[in-house]
Design a protein around this motif. Structure first.
Motif, PDB file in Angstrom:
ATOM      1  N   PHE A 189      -5.540  77.957  60.435  1.00 30.20           N
ATOM      2  CA  PHE A 189      -6.962  77.957  60.077  1.00 30.20           C
ATOM      3  C   PHE A 189      -7.332  76.651  59.408  1.00 30.20           C
ATOM      4  CE2 PHE A 189      -6.144  82.565  60.307  1.00 30.20           C
ATOM      5  CZ  PHE A 189      -7.111  82.876  61.234  1.00 30.20           C
ATOM      6  N   VAL A 190      -8.541  76.179  59.697  1.00 29.88           N
ATOM      7  CA  VAL A 190      -9.035  74.940  59.074  1.00 29.88           C
ATOM      8  C   VAL A 190     -10.378  75.253  58.408  1.00 29.88           C
ATOM      9  CG1 VAL A 190      -7.887  73.473  60.781  1.00 29.88           C
ATOM     10  CG2 VAL A 190     -10.238  74.218  61.179  1.00 29.88           C
ATOM     11  N   PRO A 191     -10.787  74.429  57.443  1.00 34.10           N
ATOM     12  CA  PRO A 191     -12.048  74.716  56.744  1.00 34.10           C
ATOM     13  C   PRO A 191     -13.248  74.675  57.683  1.00 34.10           C
ATOM     14  CG  PRO A 191     -10.775  73.045  55.577  1.00 34.10           C
ATOM     15  CD  PRO A 191     -10.102  73.251  56.889  1.00 34.10           C
ATOM     16  N   ALA A 192     -14.258  75.471  57.356  1.00 30.69           N
ATOM     17  CA  ALA A 192     -15.479  75.473  58.157  1.00 30.69           C
ATOM     18  C   ALA A 192     -16.665  75.612  57.211  1.00 30.69           C
ATOM     19  CB  ALA A 192     -15.471  76.623  59.148  1.00 30.69           C
ATOM     20  N   SER A 193     -17.838  75.261  57.682  1.00 31.27           N
ATOM     21  CA  SER A 193     -19.040  75.433  56.874  1.00 31.27           C
ATOM     22  C   SER A 193     -20.160  75.940  57.773  1.00 31.27           C
ATOM     23  CB  SER A 193     -19.445  74.103  56.241  1.00 31.27           C
ATOM     24  OG  SER A 193     -19.907  73.245  57.266  1.00 31.27           O
ATOM     25  N   ASN A 194     -21.212  76.404  57.120  1.00 33.72           N
ATOM     26  CA  ASN A 194     -22.323  76.961  57.897  1.00 33.72           C
ATOM     27  C   ASN A 194     -22.882  75.943  58.887  1.00 33.72           C
ATOM     28  OD1 ASN A 194     -21.909  79.127  56.307  1.00 33.72           O
ATOM     29  ND2 ASN A 194     -23.950  79.154  55.361  1.00 33.72           N
ATOM     30  N   SER A 195     -22.902  74.682  58.470  1.00 34.91           N
ATOM     31  CA  SER A 195     -23.546  73.673  59.312  1.00 34.91           C
ATOM     32  C   SER A 195     -22.772  73.420  60.606  1.00 34.91           C
ATOM     33  CB  SER A 195     -23.713  72.374  58.535  1.00 34.91           C
ATOM     34  OG  SER A 195     -22.433  71.937  58.113  1.00 34.91           O
ATOM     35  N   ASP A 196     -21.460  73.754  60.585  1.00 34.68           N
ATOM     36  CA  ASP A 196     -20.680  73.611  61.822  1.00 34.68           C
ATOM     37  C   ASP A 196     -21.278  74.435  62.953  1.00 34.68           C
ATOM     38  OD1 ASP A 196     -18.934  71.993  60.531  1.00 34.68           O
ATOM     39  OD2 ASP A 196     -17.429  73.568  60.152  1.00 34.68           O
ATOM     40  N   ALA A 243     -24.560  75.143  63.428  1.00 31.50           N
ATOM     41  CA  ALA A 243     -25.958  74.866  63.760  1.00 31.50           C
ATOM     42  C   ALA A 243     -26.187  74.778  65.269  1.00 31.50           C
ATOM     43  CB  ALA A 243     -26.413  73.595  63.056  1.00 31.50           C
ATOM     44  N   PRO A 244     -25.270  74.125  66.009  1.00 32.94           N
ATOM     45  CA  PRO A 244     -25.482  74.066  67.466  1.00 32.94           C
ATOM     46  C   PRO A 244     -25.551  75.459  68.103  1.00 32.94           C
ATOM     47  CG  PRO A 244     -23.630  72.652  66.819  1.00 32.94           C
ATOM     48  CD  PRO A 244     -24.073  73.363  65.603  1.00 32.94           C
ATOM     49  N   ILE A 245     -24.730  76.363  67.601  1.00 33.46           N
ATOM     50  CA  ILE A 245     -24.733  77.725  68.138  1.00 33.46           C
ATOM     51  C   ILE A 245     -26.077  78.377  67.874  1.00 33.46           C
ATOM     52  CG2 ILE A 245     -23.735  80.034  67.851  1.00 33.46           C
ATOM     53  CD1 ILE A 245     -21.777  78.350  69.210  1.00 33.46           C
ATOM     54  N   GLU A 246     -26.572  78.211  66.645  1.00 36.94           N
ATOM     55  CA  GLU A 246     -27.849  78.821  66.282  1.00 36.94           C
ATOM     56  C   GLU A 246     -28.964  78.259  67.162  1.00 36.94           C
ATOM     57  OE1 GLU A 246     -28.539  78.943  62.118  1.00 36.94           O
ATOM     58  OE2 GLU A 246     -30.427  80.019  62.324  1.00 36.94           O
ATOM     59  N   ASP A 247     -28.929  76.936  67.373  1.00 38.04           N
ATOM     60  CA  ASP A 247     -29.968  76.315  68.213  1.00 38.04           C
ATOM     61  C   ASP A 247     -29.906  76.862  69.629  1.00 38.04           C
ATOM     62  OD1 ASP A 247     -30.674  74.880  66.042  1.00 38.04           O
ATOM     63  OD2 ASP A 247     -29.528  73.078  66.585  1.00 38.04           O
ATOM     64  N   THR A 248     -28.691  76.990  70.138  1.00 35.78           N
ATOM     65  CA  THR A 248     -28.522  77.508  71.496  1.00 35.78           C
ATOM     66  C   THR A 248     -29.075  78.930  71.596  1.00 35.78           C
ATOM     67  OG1 THR A 248     -26.486  76.244  71.585  1.00 35.78           O
ATOM     68  CG2 THR A 248     -26.842  77.840  73.338  1.00 35.78           C
ATOM     69  N   ALA A 249     -28.735  79.752  70.596  1.00 34.71           N
ATOM     70  CA  ALA A 249     -29.182  81.146  70.608  1.00 34.71           C
ATOM     71  C   ALA A 249     -30.699  81.207  70.602  1.00 34.71           C
ATOM     72  CB  ALA A 249     -28.610  81.889  69.408  1.00 34.71           C
ATOM     73  N   LYS A 250     -31.309  80.317  69.812  1.00 31.93           N
ATOM     74  CA  LYS A 250     -32.774  80.292  69.775  1.00 31.93           C
ATOM     75  C   LYS A 250     -33.313  79.829  71.121  1.00 31.93           C
ATOM     76  CE  LYS A 250     -33.586  79.770  64.871  1.00 31.93           C
ATOM     77  NZ  LYS A 250     -33.569  78.792  63.782  1.00 31.93           N
ATOM     78  N   ALA A 251     -32.637  78.834  71.716  1.00 31.60           N
ATOM     79  CA  ALA A 251     -33.114  78.270  72.977  1.00 31.60           C
ATOM     80  C   ALA A 251     -33.146  79.313  74.082  1.00 31.60           C
ATOM     81  CB  ALA A 251     -32.231  77.073  73.378  1.00 31.60           C
ATOM     82  N   GLY A 291     -18.849  82.945  67.056  1.00 24.54           N
ATOM     83  CA  GLY A 291     -19.848  81.953  66.676  1.00 24.54           C
ATOM     84  C   GLY A 291     -21.218  82.581  66.483  1.00 24.54           C
ATOM     85  N   LEU A 292     -21.674  83.307  67.507  1.00 24.15           N
ATOM     86  CA  LEU A 292     -23.011  83.897  67.467  1.00 24.15           C
ATOM     87  C   LEU A 292     -23.109  85.010  66.430  1.00 24.15           C
ATOM     88  CD1 LEU A 292     -25.867  84.338  68.576  1.00 24.15           C
ATOM     89  CD2 LEU A 292     -24.875  85.780  70.354  1.00 24.15           C
ATOM     90  N   SER A 293     -22.128  85.904  66.411  1.00 15.68           N
ATOM     91  CA  SER A 293     -22.212  87.015  65.466  1.00 15.68           C
ATOM     92  C   SER A 293     -22.180  86.501  64.036  1.00 15.68           C
ATOM     93  CB  SER A 293     -21.108  88.045  65.724  1.00 15.68           C
ATOM     94  OG  SER A 293     -19.880  87.432  65.999  1.00 15.68           O
ATOM     95  N   GLY A 294     -21.420  85.399  63.801  1.00 19.09           N
ATOM     96  CA  GLY A 294     -21.391  84.813  62.469  1.00 19.09           C
ATOM     97  C   GLY A 294     -22.771  84.303  62.067  1.00 19.09           C
ATOM     98  N   VAL A 295     -23.428  83.618  63.012  1.00 14.75           N
ATOM     99  CA  VAL A 295     -24.771  83.106  62.727  1.00 14.75           C
ATOM    100  C   VAL A 295     -25.715  84.263  62.427  1.00 14.75           C
ATOM    101  CG1 VAL A 295     -26.781  82.020  63.788  1.00 14.75           C
ATOM    102  CG2 VAL A 295     -24.529  80.969  64.032  1.00 14.75           C
ATOM    103  N   GLN A 296     -25.652  85.317  63.266  1.00 13.05           N
ATOM    104  CA  GLN A 296     -26.522  86.481  63.053  1.00 13.05           C
ATOM    105  C   GLN A 296     -26.266  87.099  61.681  1.00 13.05           C
ATOM    106  OE1 GLN A 296     -25.236  88.461  66.642  1.00 13.05           O
ATOM    107  NE2 GLN A 296     -27.330  88.515  67.436  1.00 13.05           N
ATOM    108  N   ALA A 297     -25.001  87.255  61.343  1.00 15.99           N
ATOM    109  CA  ALA A 297     -24.647  87.894  60.072  1.00 15.99           C
ATOM    110  C   ALA A 297     -25.134  87.062  58.899  1.00 15.99           C
ATOM    111  CB  ALA A 297     -23.142  88.101  59.997  1.00 15.99           C
TER     112      ALA A 297
END
Lengths: 244, 516, 285
Positions: free
Chosen positions: C263-270, C272-280, C83-89
């Motif tokens: 595997f199921v479809p995913a999008s960047n917005s899925d 967002a919670p991870i990104e917010d947490t990482a920022k927090a 989750g996190l590495s995907g957001v970073q990438a």
């Protein structure tokens, strides 16, 4: 270079090393064309004086230090060739390490015949005897082809007959020479000026015609009173021992 | 300055100088103890240690082809890196009288190979180029320094018979290089062993060397495989003298080039510029907000750099003194004169084992024993470096065995150890130790895996979090600390061993003698 | 000297060894069971190659950061990130996109595990009893081993991990977290639930010594992320075909590599919670 031009002039030079006075108040000048013998007991300051002279006009001089300054790993040929380094470009000099340059090879082989080290020319110098090493060192100095030769006991490790021949060759090929010696007979017969050093000071500086063997011995004796050097017995040769 | 004091004030007794230095270092280490993050935890390691022991005794590797390829690539990286770094170092050594060159060399060698690997990975990806550069850049700095020290030891006479106009390469090619050739060659040999270790460790960040599999095996608890890899590496080092022949080198180099891993999918070095111009600078600096940028740097310094500097230095000092104890305790077991011509082999093997096992692996095992703190790091560093020096010291002792200095009435056993061997070896031992000081510091910086907040811990974090701006600052401070320690150690080394202070030629002669 | 020159020349030829084939390359973060990665993901590469009609290669990496760097530098075009590495990438590569996630990744979770000597009992929340214990995360860049456990620690105990525990380590890997807690080197650890369940099923965990004391709420985790410029390089519609190929992967032998059910479809917005947490918690600026 016009004859009799002063090459080096020392005025009241003194030098101390580690609290010990090596040279004290030396004043002398060397003119071009002069052949000067430097004599005196061990520790008199001959080496230091030669170095002092060298530092004044390094670009004019071929210096032969007491230990010869040979590079062990290189052959006698390469060691002699080193004298010509300033006349050779960097790439050529590097290539010469791999394959001797033809013109230099001819010239150096000739020089080796003169020095009688022909058959040792291609062995590395750590395999040579003390006398052979000294001849290689002379070879390098000759190959520098400078007008001035400064030698620190350059013929101390070869037999008397050879020493005389080598000295002759050195003197013939240099306009000016300052050579320290222990052999007082050679000093009197081959040089036109003799400088006697003792305890860091010039005791005598005159034409060789004004001196004789017994006069020289007296200087040694006087110096011996405080430095315990026995006259007439050549000091041991550090170099020969080092490589024995 | 220290040197000057030593020669003037202490010249009455060289033992007093050495004792003074040792006392000082021990005191510093003791003062570091409360600062350093050292603690022992109650642990229950026996099941895990048992599995490790079993793996070491019964190593197993299913894919012999993969193992031999990893060995081949470990050697290939090390060989090519040394083949480039040695000549580069030689060139730099010729320019070592320039302060800028000295500073350049000190800075490149102050950064650990692993960090170089991480940096080059940003630019060249996971490629052979990254692996080669990660070894050869710091190694060039080391070669330059040691070669310059070797040159310093040579007689100046041959140079004085040349024309003063002969400068540069021409002068070196005919005087200092041939004069010091045997020392240069044997140091390069020794350095090759170090390169093998570095090449292995680079596997930890993803290059396909032995370390790649070793790290995986250790991580996954597959100790039989880890054992096989460790044995393979130890065997590689133990047999160096049989296969590292000068005449075979060209042949090896060609094979090494062939063996280098193929770079997959690498596009180009187009990210170099972005890395230099953007990635390594904090956002406020790039935006030109100077006040904020200053604030950013100050905060980083207070929160990470300073505490980590203190911690790294404290661990280093303790590890340094512990290394000395390890040397003194271990070296007699590997000598002919004290352990005996046959019984020295187990001792020698132990030393080989300890110096060949990567410190990270030692630290991991010790972590299981003592729990997480600076303690495993310190002990791992002391064991590794102590064993390396003990090995050299033992070799020096063996080289003198039956030589000029020995007498029929020499004492034996503990008396010999106390009255003869140790006093004779001590100056050289200290000189080696000061030389390794810089290395210990560098390595203590990479012990961050233990949760000890050393510089390496924060550098690693910065890379993990893709914050190269932080990594840059931390690496610069690491380098600065290293340069400082290097300067102090050089002075102390001269003091401890004024004549033969050249650890390089010392090491090598001994290594060679052992090999021959 | 000549020998030296020869060596330098030889190496000058080697250095720019930059292969330049138009190969589609992917990688996967090394989160668990790294051994035989080549073998396992080699099969996935073969599958993708058949489905996409281009040469597909897998390269193994050793760390999360290496995976992100390879993706950023276009050394790989597709990656199996956490989750996190995907957001970073995705922050580093404009136009890159999360394509698909594992079925399980929609509701991923972390186990907090403890050595029996710590005397901690399983409970509904994290208890104050954790204070003063030693604690290890997994890798520094891991979502399930670092980001989310740190987030929940802060949320429930109101303090940074360094303040809660007497010592905080990073084992570097989920399996090693389990080994270190089991040996008592650390008293408490945070581990990816899937790795724990797998090792438990394989009988590799001594449950007398180590047990789960708390389970986090669920969060989105692993996903396939692709670079935005693949359509230009591999042809129009390439990205869509990659997504199709991933979603269509139904061979259990392939899915086992991850290990995921499907595997199921995913999008960047899925994410967002991870990104917010990482920022927090200050992992992202």
């Amino acid at each position: 270079m016009s004859p009799h031009k002063t090459l080096v002039r020392l005025r009241h030079e003194s030098l101390s090393l580690g609290g010990h006075k090596v040279l004290s108040d030396i004043s002398l000048s060397i003119k071009s064309g002069e052949k000067v013998a430097l004599v005196g007991p061990s520790g008199a300051g001959k080496t230091t004086l030669l170095n002092l002279l060298y530092r004044r006009v390094p670009e004019l001089c071929a210096l032969q230090p007491q230990a010869g300054g040979l590079v062990d790993l290189l052959s006698a040929y390469q060691n002699i060739f080193m004298g010509a380094l300033e006349r050779v470009g960097t790439l050529a000099a590097l290539w010469n390490l791999v394959h001797p340059l033809a013109e230099h090879r001819r010239e150096i082989e000739e020089l080796a015949r003169l020095l009688d080290i022909e058959e040792k020319l291609w062995s590395s110098v750590d395999r040579l005897s003390g006398g052979q090493r000294q001849r290689v060192a002379i070879g390098r100095a000759l190959y520098r082809k400078r007008p001035v030769f400064l030698g620190d006991e350059p013929v101390s490790s070869v037999d008397p007959l050879q020493a005389e021949a080598l000295l002759k060759a050195i003197l013939e090929r240099h306009e000016t020479a300052v050579i320290s010696l222990h052999n007082r007979r050679l000093a009197l017969t081959h040089f036109d000026r003799v400088i006697v050093l003792a305890n860091g000071a010039v005791r005598c500086d005159c034409a060789s015609s004004e001196l004789d063997s017994s006069a020289l011995d007296r200087f040694y004796l006087e110096a011996g009173e405080d430095s315990s050097v026995i006259p007439g017995v050549p000091e041991h040769d550090a170099w020969a021992i080092g490589n024995g | 300055m220290i040197r000057g004091r030593g020669t003037t004030f202490f010249c009455g007794s060289s033992a007093r100088v050495l004792n003074g230095v040792c006392l000082l270092l021990t005191l510093v280490a003791l003062l570091c103890l409360p600062i350093a993050d050292i603690q022992i935890y109650q642990v229950d390691p026996w099941a895990e240690l048992g599995r490790m022991g079993t793996g070491l005794i019964w190593p197993h590797w299913s894919d012999a082809w993969e193992l031999s390829r990893a060995v081949g690539q470990t050697v290939a990286f090390a060989l090519l890196a040394v083949a480039i770094a040695a000549p580069v170092g030689l060139l730099l050594a010729m320019l070592f009288h320039w302060r800028s060159v000295r500073i350049l060399c000190a800075s490149v060698r102050s950064v650990h190979e692993l960090f170089w690997g991480l940096i080059f990975m940003q630019i060249y990806g996971l490629s052979a180029t990254t692996g080669l550069l990660a070894i050869l850049v710091p190694f060039s700095g080391v070669f330059a320094k040691v070669f310059a020290e070797i040159f310093e030891q040579q007689s100046l006479e041959p140079g004085r018979t040349l024309s003063p106009k002969v400068m540069g390469l021409r002068r070196y090619a005919y005087t200092l290089i041939p004069q010091s050739w045997p020392a240069l060659v044997s140091y390069t040999r020794y350095r090759f062993e170090c390169a093998l270790r570095s090449s292995t460790i680079l596997g930890f960040i993803g290059l396909p060397t032995l370390g790649f599999h070793l790290e995986t095996a250790f991580k996954q608890g597959q100790y039989a495989e880890a054992g096989a890899l460790l044995w393979a590496f130890i065997l590689l080092i133990a047999t160096l003298r049989f296969w590292l022949r000068p005449r075979l080198l060209p042949f090896y180099l060609i094979i090494a080039v062939v063996l280098l891993p193929e770079t997959v999918g690498f596009s180009n070095g187009g990210y170099l510029w972005q890395f230099i111009s953007r990635d390594i600078w904090p956002a406020p600096l790039l935006a030109g907000e100077w006040a904020q940028a200053t604030q950013w740097y100050i905060e980083l310094f207070q929160s990470q750099v300073w505490p980590a500097l203190v911690q790294t230095l404290a661990l280093t000092q303790i590890a340094l003194v512990l290394s000395a104890l390890v040397i003194l305790a271990l070296y007699p077991w590997a000598t002919r004169s004290m352990a005996g011509p046959m019984m020295r082999w187990p001792g020698r093997f132990l030393l080989l084992f300890l110096r060949s096992t990567p410190e990270m692996v030692l630290a991991f095992v010790l972590l299981l024993l003592f729990g997480p703190s600076g303690l495993p790091a310190v002990i791992a560093l002391a064991l590794h470096n102590g064993a390396l020096i003990a090995f050299l010291v033992a070799n020096a002792s063996d080289a003198e065995w039956g030589g000029r200095l020995s007498r029929p009435d020499d004492p034996s056993g503990l008396k010999r150890y106390a009255y003869l061997e140790t006093p004779r070896r001590f100056p050289a031992m200290l000189a080696f130790l000061f030389y390794r000081w810089e290395v210990i510091l560098r390595e203590s910086a990479i012990m961050g895996i233990l949760g000890i907040a050393t510089l390496g811990f924060y550098i690693d974090s910065a890379f993990e979090e893709i914050r190269y701006d932080r990594a840059l600052v931390l690496i610069l401070f690491t380098a600065g600390l290293n340069i400082l320690v290097d300067t102090v150690s050089r002075r102390l080394r001269r003091l401890a061993h004024p004549e033969a202070h050249l650890e390089a030629s010392g090491i090598d002669e001994k290594v060679d003698r052992d090999n021959g | 000297m000549f020998k030296v020159l020869r060596r330098v020349l030889l190496l000058a030829l080697v250095l720019p060894a930059l292969a330049q084939a138009e190969t589609f390359v992917f990688t996967a973060i090394p989160d668990a069971d790294e051994s035989r990665l080549q073998q396992r993901f080699g099969k996935v590469a073969d599958y993708l190659s058949t489905e996409l009609g281009v040469d597909v290669q897998y390269i193994p990496v050793k760390s999360y950061a290496a995976a992100i760097t390879a993706f950023r530098n276009d050394q790989v075009q597709l990656a199996w990130f956490g989750g996190l590495s995907g957001v970073q990438a995705r922050r580093l590569v404009d136009g890159s996109e999360a394509l698909a996630q594992g079925y399980e990744d929609q509701f991923f979770k972390t186990y907090f595990i403890a050595h029996e000597s710590a005397g901690l009992d399983a409970g509904e929340t994290l208890s104050e009893a954790l204070k003063g214990k030693t604690f290890t995360f997994g890798s520094k860049g891991s979502t399930s081993g670092r980001l989310m456990p740190e987030f929940f620690l802060r949320e429930q105990l109101g303090e940074a991990p360094e303040a809660i525990f007497s010592r905080v380590g990073f084992s570097g890997d989920h399996s090693r977290t389990i080994a270190q807690v089991e040996s008592g080197a650390y008293q408490v650890g945070a581990v990816n639930y899937a790795v724990w369940e797998k090792e438990l099923a394989n009988g590799e965990i001594d449950t007398d010594k180590v047990s789960v004391i708390w389970t986090t709420p669920t969060y989105p985790d692993y996903q396939w992320t692709i670079r935005g410029d693949v359509d230009q390089r591999f042809g129009e519609g390439f990205k869509a075909r990659v997504r199709e190929a991933l979603l269509g992967m139904d061979d259990p032998a392939l899915l086992e590599s991850f290990p995921r059910k499907s595997f199921v479809p995913a999008s960047n917005s899925d994410y967002a919670p991870i990104e917010d947490t990482a920022k927090a918690i200050g992992l992202l600026d």
